[in-house]
Write a protein that holds these residues in place. Structure first.
Motif, PDB file in Angstrom:
ATOM      1  N   HIS A  39       0.854  -1.282  -0.003  1.00  0.00           N
ATOM      2  CA  HIS A  39      -0.116   0.024   0.164  1.00  0.00           C
ATOM      3  C   HIS A  39       0.968   1.111   0.006  1.00  0.00           C
ATOM      4  O   HIS A  39       1.102   2.035   0.955  1.00  0.00           O
ATOM      5  CB  HIS A  39      -0.751  -0.122   1.373  1.00  0.00           C
ATOM      6  N   ARG A  61      -0.967  -4.835   4.799  1.00  0.00           N
ATOM      7  CA  ARG A  61      -0.283  -4.472   3.658  1.00  0.00           C
ATOM      8  C   ARG A  61       0.205  -2.955   3.954  1.00  0.00           C
ATOM      9  O   ARG A  61       1.508  -2.575   3.497  1.00  0.00           O
ATOM     10  CB  ARG A  61      -1.056  -4.257   2.458  1.00  0.00           C
ATOM     11  N   GLN A 109      -6.741  -7.926  10.489  1.00  0.00           N
ATOM     12  CA  GLN A 109      -7.366  -7.784   9.224  1.00  0.00           C
ATOM     13  C   GLN A 109      -8.461  -9.024   8.999  1.00  0.00           C
ATOM     14  O   GLN A 109      -8.160 -10.149   8.459  1.00  0.00           O
ATOM     15  CB  GLN A 109      -6.411  -8.030   8.084  1.00  0.00           C
TER      16      GLN A 109
HETATM   17  C1  NCD Z   1      -5.870   0.347   5.171  1.00  0.00           C
HETATM   18  C2  NCD Z   1      -5.704  -0.618   4.277  1.00  0.00           C
HETATM   19  O1  NCD Z   1      -6.739  -0.621   3.513  1.00  0.00           O
HETATM   20  O2  NCD Z   1      -5.029  -1.540   4.152  1.00  0.00           O
HETATM   21  N1  NCD Z   1      -6.696   1.225   5.268  1.00  0.00           N
HETATM   22  C3  NCD Z   1      -6.256   2.335   4.720  1.00  0.00           C
HETATM   23  O3  NCD Z   1      -6.139   2.556   3.594  1.00  0.00           O
HETATM   24  N2  NCD Z   1      -6.203   3.550   5.266  1.00  0.00           N
HETATM   25  C4  NCD Z   1      -5.663  -0.429   6.494  1.00  0.00           C
HETATM   26  C5  NCD Z   1      -6.877  -1.381   7.049  1.00  0.00           C
HETATM   27  O4  NCD Z   1      -7.780  -1.612   6.391  1.00  0.00           O
HETATM   28  O5  NCD Z   1      -6.716  -1.817   8.028  1.00  0.00           O
END
Ligand code: NCD
Length: 320
Positions: free
Chosen positions: A141, A173, A236
C-alpha cells in the motif's frame, strides 16, 4: 528505480510498490507534498486542470478513495469512479486486464485497489496510463506509506526513528510497505504481534540483510516506554481463511489512557485507520494521538503523487 514505460509518454511512472523507490525519490515526493499542503487546507489550484483520474476500488475504502478524490479536485482535475463492484462490469465477469485496457483510454491515471496480491503490477502491464496501487490484497500500500512517512517527518523525526509496529503484521499491507521504507531511514523497528500474525519471513530476511535494526515480540510492554512512534493496525479480519483463527487473536492489543502513563512525552500514536478496538476513544484527545492528522496528510501526499505521475512539469524536469 521507478517503473517507466518509454514510448507511450515521455515519463510514465507507475506507483506499485514502495520498494521501487529510492530514499531520494521518496524525499522529493514528501517535499512536494509540503509545498502543496496549503492547498489541501481549503485551497484550490489549476495544476491538473483538464486531467482525469479514474478510481477503481474492488475492496471497501473511505480514506484512500476520498483523499485521492479530494487531492485531484483541489488541483483542478476531475475524477471518474466505477462505483461498487456490483454496479460495474466486474459483476458480469469482466477480467481486470480488460477493465484496465478500457479505463486507461478514459483517464490520465488509474488508482486501483484489489483483493489479489500482485494485481496492480499486473494491471500496469495492460495500462496506457500510470497505475497507482491503492492496496493489493495483503501485498503493498505504497501511497499509505508515503503519507505515514510524511506524518512521522512532520510530527516526530524520521531519520533513526524508533518505532513499534503493532497488530496484524502478517496480513497488514500498510505494514509491509512501511517497514521497507523505514529501512531506508535507518529506523529501529520493533515488531509487536501475536505469534500467528508475525510479518512474513521473507520480509524480515530482506531487512536483516539490509542491516536494519529489527526486533520481534508478542509483548508491547517490552518497548512501550522506549519508542518515538507507536503504529497500531487493525487485525485484518477479511483476510483470515478461518474465522475461528481470527477470534483467537481479535483484541490482542488495546491502547487506553492508562497505557499512556508509561510512554515517552513526545511519543506519537499512528494508525492507518479504520480502527476496530485497538485505541480507546479516550486516547483521541491526548497530545500523542496523530491518527486523524495522519489521514488528513493523505491529501497533500496524494496531491504530490498525482501531480508528479500526471506530469505537471516536475516529473519531466527530474521531479522524481
Ligand atoms: C488500510 C488498508 O486498506 O490496508 N486502510 C487504509 O487505506 N487507510 C488499513 C486497514 O484496512 O486496516
Amino acid at each position: 528505480m521507478l517503473n517507466r514505460t518509454a514510448g507511450l509518454r515521455d515519463v510514465m511512472p507507475h506507483v506499485i510498490s514502495i520498494r521501487d523507490f529510492s530514499r531520494d525519490e521518496i524525499d522529493r515526493i514528501l517535499d512536494r507534498a509540503a509545498e502543496l499542503e496549503p492547498i489541501a487546507h481549503g485551497g484550490s489550484s489549476d495544476l491538473l486542470a483538464g486531467r482525469i483520474l479514474a478510481t477503481l476500488f474492488h475492496e471497501p475504502s473511505t480514506r484512500t478513495r476520498l483523499s485521492f478524490d479530494a487531492a485531484m479536485k483541489r488541483l483542478g482535475g476531475s475524477v471518474i469512479d466505477f462505483g461498487s463492484i456490483e454496479g460495474s462490469a466486474v459483476s458480469k465477469g469482466e477480467n481486470l486486464a480488460d477493465t484496465i485496457a478500457v479505463v486507461s483510454g478514459y483517464a490520465d491515471a488509474i488508482v486501483l485497489r484489489h483483493p489479489k496480491e500482485g494485481a496492480a503490477r499486473m494491471a500496469s502491464e495492460f495500462s496506457r496510463v500510470p497505475i497507482i496501487n491503492a492496496g493489493d490484497g495483503a501485498g503493498q500500500h505504497p501511497t499509505q506509506t508515503l503519507l505515514d512517512l510524511y506524518t512521522i517527518r512532520k510530527e516526530s523525526t524520521l531519520d533513526r526513528v524508533k518505532i513499534a509496529i503493532v497488530g496484524d503484521l502478517k496480513y497488514g499491507r500498510t505494514v509491509h510497505s512501511l517497514v521497507y521504507a523505514l529501512s531506508l531511514y535507518n529506523a529501529e523497528i520493533h515488531l509487536v504481534s501475536p505469534d500467528q500474525l508475525k510479518v512474513p519471513e521473507s520480509l524480515t530476511n530482506d531487512l536483516s540483510e539490509s542491516g536494519t535494526r529489527i526486533t520481534e515480540t508478542t509483548d508491547l510492554d517490552e518497548v512501550i516506554d522506549y519508542v518515538d512512534v507507536m503504529y497500531l493496525t487493525r487485525i485484518q479480519k477479511e483476510r483470515f481463511p478461518d474465522p475461528n483463527e481470527y477470534r483467537t487473536v481479535a483484541g490482542s492489543y488495546r491502547i487506553t489512557e492508562e497505557t499512556l502513563k508509561r510512554v515517552k512525552d513526545d511519543l506519537i500514536i499512528m494508525h492507518p485507520l479504520p480502527r476496530v478496538d485497538e485505541i480507546d476513544y479516550g486516547v483521541d484527545s491526548s497530545r500523542h494521538a496523530v491518527y486523524f492528522k495522519q489521514s488528513f496528510y493523505g491529501v497533500p501526499v496524494r496531491m504530490a503523487i498525482l501531480s508528479m505521475v500526471m506530469g505537471d512539469g516536475t516529473a519531466a524536469t527530474g521531479g522524481w
